[in-house]
Design a protein around this motif. Structure first.
Motif, PDB file in Angstrom:
ATOM      1  N   GLN A  78       1.618  23.427  10.678  1.00  0.00           N
ATOM      2  CA  GLN A  78       2.667  24.447  10.584  1.00  0.00           C
ATOM      3  C   GLN A  78       2.315  25.543   9.587  1.00  0.00           C
ATOM      4  OE1 GLN A  78       6.289  22.264   9.795  1.00  0.00           O
ATOM      5  NE2 GLN A  78       6.500  21.589  11.914  1.00  0.00           N
ATOM      6  N   GLY A  79       1.087  25.489   9.065  1.00  0.00           N
ATOM      7  CA  GLY A  79       0.618  26.571   8.219  1.00  0.00           C
ATOM      8  C   GLY A  79       0.768  26.351   6.725  1.00  0.00           C
ATOM      9  N   TYR A  80       1.197  25.151   6.331  1.00  0.00           N
ATOM     10  CA  TYR A  80       1.368  24.864   4.910  1.00  0.00           C
ATOM     11  C   TYR A  80       0.116  24.189   4.353  1.00  0.00           C
ATOM     12  CZ  TYR A  80       6.271  25.679   6.082  1.00  0.00           C
ATOM     13  OH  TYR A  80       7.443  26.239   6.524  1.00  0.00           O
ATOM     14  N   ASP A  81      -0.155  24.449   3.091  1.00  0.00           N
ATOM     15  CA  ASP A  81      -1.352  23.891   2.453  1.00  0.00           C
ATOM     16  C   ASP A  81      -0.982  22.598   1.734  1.00  0.00           C
ATOM     17  OD1 ASP A  81      -3.852  23.466   1.451  1.00  0.00           O
ATOM     18  OD2 ASP A  81      -3.790  25.068  -0.040  1.00  0.00           O
ATOM     19  N   PHE A  82      -1.209  21.481   2.396  1.00  0.00           N
ATOM     20  CA  PHE A  82      -0.879  20.172   1.833  1.00  0.00           C
ATOM     21  C   PHE A  82      -2.105  19.274   1.876  1.00  0.00           C
ATOM     22  CE2 PHE A  82       3.494  21.404   2.232  1.00  0.00           C
ATOM     23  CZ  PHE A  82       4.185  20.603   1.343  1.00  0.00           C
ATOM     24  N   GLU A  83      -2.178  18.377   0.896  1.00  0.00           N
ATOM     25  CA  GLU A  83      -3.217  17.348   0.880  1.00  0.00           C
ATOM     26  C   GLU A  83      -2.549  15.975   0.784  1.00  0.00           C
ATOM     27  OE1 GLU A  83      -6.410  17.273   1.219  1.00  0.00           O
ATOM     28  OE2 GLU A  83      -7.021  19.370   1.070  1.00  0.00           O
ATOM     29  N   PHE A  84      -3.101  15.033   1.527  1.00  0.00           N
ATOM     30  CA  PHE A  84      -2.595  13.658   1.514  1.00  0.00           C
ATOM     31  C   PHE A  84      -3.226  12.885   0.358  1.00  0.00           C
ATOM     32  CE2 PHE A  84      -3.733   9.303   3.062  1.00  0.00           C
ATOM     33  CZ  PHE A  84      -2.486   8.732   2.864  1.00  0.00           C
ATOM     34  N   VAL A  85      -2.389  12.183  -0.408  1.00  0.00           N
ATOM     35  CA  VAL A  85      -2.875  11.335  -1.493  1.00  0.00           C
ATOM     36  C   VAL A  85      -2.351   9.920  -1.260  1.00  0.00           C
ATOM     37  CG1 VAL A  85      -2.871  10.885  -3.976  1.00  0.00           C
ATOM     38  CG2 VAL A  85      -2.916  13.253  -3.141  1.00  0.00           C
ATOM     39  N   ASN A  86      -3.270   8.978  -1.127  1.00  0.00           N
ATOM     40  CA  ASN A  86      -2.890   7.576  -0.978  1.00  0.00           C
ATOM     41  C   ASN A  86      -2.651   6.994  -2.367  1.00  0.00           C
ATOM     42  OD1 ASN A  86      -2.661   4.833  -0.459  1.00  0.00           O
ATOM     43  ND2 ASN A  86      -4.241   4.846   1.127  1.00  0.00           N
ATOM     44  N   ALA A  87      -1.409   6.607  -2.641  1.00  0.00           N
ATOM     45  CA  ALA A  87      -1.074   6.108  -3.977  1.00  0.00           C
ATOM     46  C   ALA A  87      -1.898   4.897  -4.371  1.00  0.00           C
ATOM     47  CB  ALA A  87       0.425   5.772  -4.053  1.00  0.00           C
ATOM     48  N   LYS A  88      -2.411   4.163  -3.390  1.00  0.00           N
ATOM     49  CA  LYS A  88      -3.242   2.998  -3.712  1.00  0.00           C
ATOM     50  C   LYS A  88      -4.520   3.394  -4.441  1.00  0.00           C
ATOM     51  CE  LYS A  88      -3.233   1.190   0.507  1.00  0.00           C
ATOM     52  NZ  LYS A  88      -3.460   0.228   1.614  1.00  0.00           N
ATOM     53  N   ASP A  89      -4.903   4.670  -4.298  1.00  0.00           N
ATOM     54  CA  ASP A  89      -6.124   5.148  -4.949  1.00  0.00           C
ATOM     55  C   ASP A  89      -5.886   5.616  -6.382  1.00  0.00           C
ATOM     56  OD1 ASP A  89      -7.520   4.702  -2.580  1.00  0.00           O
ATOM     57  OD2 ASP A  89      -7.184   6.751  -1.860  1.00  0.00           O
ATOM     58  N   VAL A  90      -4.618   5.886  -6.737  1.00  0.00           N
ATOM     59  CA  VAL A  90      -4.360   6.530  -8.035  1.00  0.00           C
ATOM     60  C   VAL A  90      -3.277   5.858  -8.881  1.00  0.00           C
ATOM     61  CG1 VAL A  90      -5.113   8.794  -7.217  1.00  0.00           C
ATOM     62  CG2 VAL A  90      -2.710   8.157  -6.990  1.00  0.00           C
ATOM     63  N   LEU A  91      -2.501   4.957  -8.284  1.00  0.00           N
ATOM     64  CA  LEU A  91      -1.389   4.320  -9.022  1.00  0.00           C
ATOM     65  C   LEU A  91      -1.690   2.837  -9.225  1.00  0.00           C
ATOM     66  CD1 LEU A  91       1.439   4.388 -10.268  1.00  0.00           C
ATOM     67  CD2 LEU A  91       2.375   4.039  -7.962  1.00  0.00           C
ATOM     68  N   PHE A  92      -1.705   2.425 -10.503  1.00  0.00           N
ATOM     69  CA  PHE A  92      -2.037   1.045 -10.828  1.00  0.00           C
ATOM     70  C   PHE A  92      -0.869   0.376 -11.553  1.00  0.00           C
ATOM     71  CE2 PHE A  92      -5.941   3.397 -10.431  1.00  0.00           C
ATOM     72  CZ  PHE A  92      -6.716   2.560  -9.642  1.00  0.00           C
ATOM     73  N   VAL A  93      -0.555  -0.839 -11.123  1.00  0.00           N
ATOM     74  CA  VAL A  93       0.560  -1.586 -11.709  1.00  0.00           C
ATOM     75  C   VAL A  93       0.109  -3.018 -11.981  1.00  0.00           C
ATOM     76  CG1 VAL A  93       2.290  -0.191 -10.512  1.00  0.00           C
ATOM     77  CG2 VAL A  93       1.468  -2.296  -9.445  1.00  0.00           C
ATOM     78  N   GLU A  94       0.811  -3.663 -12.887  1.00  0.00           N
ATOM     79  CA  GLU A  94       0.581  -5.084 -13.141  1.00  0.00           C
ATOM     80  C   GLU A  94       1.882  -5.838 -12.976  1.00  0.00           C
ATOM     81  OE1 GLU A  94      -0.988  -5.397 -17.047  1.00  0.00           O
ATOM     82  OE2 GLU A  94       0.771  -4.538 -18.037  1.00  0.00           O
ATOM     83  N   ASP A  95       1.783  -7.133 -12.798  1.00  0.00           N
ATOM     84  CA  ASP A  95       2.954  -7.970 -12.562  1.00  0.00           C
ATOM     85  C   ASP A  95       3.817  -8.037 -13.816  1.00  0.00           C
ATOM     86  OD1 ASP A  95       4.822  -9.760 -11.697  1.00  0.00           O
ATOM     87  OD2 ASP A  95       3.447 -11.457 -11.469  1.00  0.00           O
ATOM     88  N   GLY A  96       5.057  -7.591 -13.688  1.00  0.00           N
ATOM     89  CA  GLY A  96       5.984  -7.629 -14.820  1.00  0.00           C
ATOM     90  C   GLY A  96       6.959  -8.775 -14.742  1.00  0.00           C
ATOM     91  N   GLY A  97       6.652  -9.762 -13.876  1.00  0.00           N
ATOM     92  CA  GLY A  97       7.535 -10.917 -13.752  1.00  0.00           C
ATOM     93  C   GLY A  97       8.868 -10.529 -13.124  1.00  0.00           C
ATOM     94  N   ARG A  98       9.946 -10.970 -13.724  1.00  0.00           N
ATOM     95  CA  ARG A  98      11.287 -10.717 -13.177  1.00  0.00           C
ATOM     96  C   ARG A  98      11.634  -9.233 -13.202  1.00  0.00           C
ATOM     97  NH1 ARG A  98      15.666 -14.613 -15.795  1.00  0.00           N
ATOM     98  NH2 ARG A  98      16.925 -13.459 -14.273  1.00  0.00           N
ATOM     99  N   ASN A  99      10.975  -8.469 -14.064  1.00  0.00           N
ATOM    100  CA  ASN A  99      11.253  -7.034 -14.149  1.00  0.00           C
ATOM    101  C   ASN A  99      10.542  -6.223 -13.074  1.00  0.00           C
ATOM    102  OD1 ASN A  99      12.885  -7.335 -16.465  1.00  0.00           O
ATOM    103  ND2 ASN A  99      11.065  -7.343 -17.786  1.00  0.00           N
ATOM    104  N   GLY A 100       9.736  -6.897 -12.260  1.00  0.00           N
ATOM    105  CA  GLY A 100       9.017  -6.188 -11.218  1.00  0.00           C
ATOM    106  C   GLY A 100       7.741  -5.555 -11.740  1.00  0.00           C
ATOM    107  N   PRO A 101       7.064  -4.773 -10.920  1.00  0.00           N
ATOM    108  CA  PRO A 101       5.782  -4.173 -11.314  1.00  0.00           C
ATOM    109  C   PRO A 101       5.924  -3.245 -12.520  1.00  0.00           C
ATOM    110  CG  PRO A 101       6.142  -3.974  -8.948  1.00  0.00           C
ATOM    111  CD  PRO A 101       7.428  -4.436  -9.529  1.00  0.00           C
ATOM    112  N   GLU A 102       4.951  -3.320 -13.418  1.00  0.00           N
ATOM    113  CA  GLU A 102       4.906  -2.437 -14.589  1.00  0.00           C
ATOM    114  C   GLU A 102       3.762  -1.437 -14.385  1.00  0.00           C
ATOM    115  OE1 GLU A 102       6.910  -2.364 -17.127  1.00  0.00           O
ATOM    116  OE2 GLU A 102       8.077  -4.204 -16.778  1.00  0.00           O
ATOM    117  N   VAL A 103       4.082  -0.166 -14.498  1.00  0.00           N
ATOM    118  CA  VAL A 103       3.084   0.882 -14.264  1.00  0.00           C
ATOM    119  C   VAL A 103       2.090   0.945 -15.424  1.00  0.00           C
ATOM    120  CG1 VAL A 103       2.703   3.352 -13.884  1.00  0.00           C
ATOM    121  CG2 VAL A 103       4.745   2.235 -12.938  1.00  0.00           C
ATOM    122  N   LEU A 104       0.816   1.015 -15.093  1.00  0.00           N
ATOM    123  CA  LEU A 104      -0.223   1.257 -16.089  1.00  0.00           C
ATOM    124  C   LEU A 104      -0.376   2.774 -16.213  1.00  0.00           C
ATOM    125  CD1 LEU A 104      -2.800  -1.459 -14.946  1.00  0.00           C
ATOM    126  CD2 LEU A 104      -1.105  -1.619 -16.764  1.00  0.00           C
TER     127      LEU A 104
END
Length: 228
Positions: free
Chosen positions: A59-85
């Protein structure tokens, strides 16, 4: 262009072939491990974001796709859910964005929600309300000025409309008020989604996908918060 379309189609077809192999192994072994569930459940987000990026490009817009799996890292935070690194994610994202910026070109981004990677690079997800959490995470990482959460209600309501017919949307509430409403069972947004926004005092707009012209609710009024 047609080259990028073919590349996306090839990626999706390869993913589907891999999924068939994984699910066939699950069928034969009658075993579904947590990592398998995390991997399989994240494919839809990746495909839809890739398709949206291509559609916007057509449609003429300048967009790039970013796969979050390549740039977002998390660790197990237990009951609190994932904790962002945060440090690793920020550095990795900035390196990735540097490869997209060429000269005067600063493309907009379509980033997958819900998915991430473990510190070892294994595919994982942000669990419950993970897509909303993704929006807040990347707003913080990219220093955004606003966050929009699209849902099926026209903002945060004064009461449950199924029980109180006269319930109406609230124009603006504080982060603390939104957290209290969520704690008492209101289907607003999960408190963890608000944490990165609170840190940077980024306003969150809760809007209705089916009534986009409705004003919705602004969650702002800064609250005291800390982030590691």
């Amino acid at each position: 262009g047609s080259g990028r379309d073919a590349q996306l189609q090839g990626t999706i077809e390869k993913d589907i072939a891999n999924l068939k192999e994984i699910l066939n192994a699950v069928r034969l072994m009658r075993f579904k491990g947590e990592q398998i569930l995390e991997l399989v459940s994240g494919y839809g987000e990746v495909w839809s974001a890739g398709v949206l990026s291509q559609l916007l490009g057509h449609q003429g817009y300048d967009f790039e796709f970013v796969n979050a799996k390549d740039v977002l890292f998390v660790e197990d935070g237990g009951r609190n859910g994932p904790e962002v690194l945060w440090k690793r994610s920020r550095e990795t994202l900035q390196k990735h964005l540097a490869t997209l910026d060429t000269g005067d070109r600063r493309p907009h981004l379509v980033i997958t929600g819900y998915v991430a990677s473990t510190p070892d690079g294994v595919a994982t997800t942000l669990k419950r309300d993970g897509s909303d959490f993704s929006a807040s995470i990347f707003a913080h990482l990219l220093q955004a000025s606003q966050i929009y959460i699209w849902t099926d209600v026209s903002g945060v309501l004064t009461a449950d409309p199924r029980r109180v017919p006269g319930a109406r949307p609230l124009e603006c509430i504080s982060y603390n008020e939104a957290m209290e409403l969520a704690f008492f069972g209101a289907k607003v947004i999960h408190p963890k989604t608000m944490q990165p926004a609170i840190y940077d005092s980024i306003p969150i707009y809760v809007k209705n996908t089916f009534q986009p012209q409705a004003p919705g609710t602004c969650i702002h009024v800064p609250s005291e918060a800390t982030m590691q």
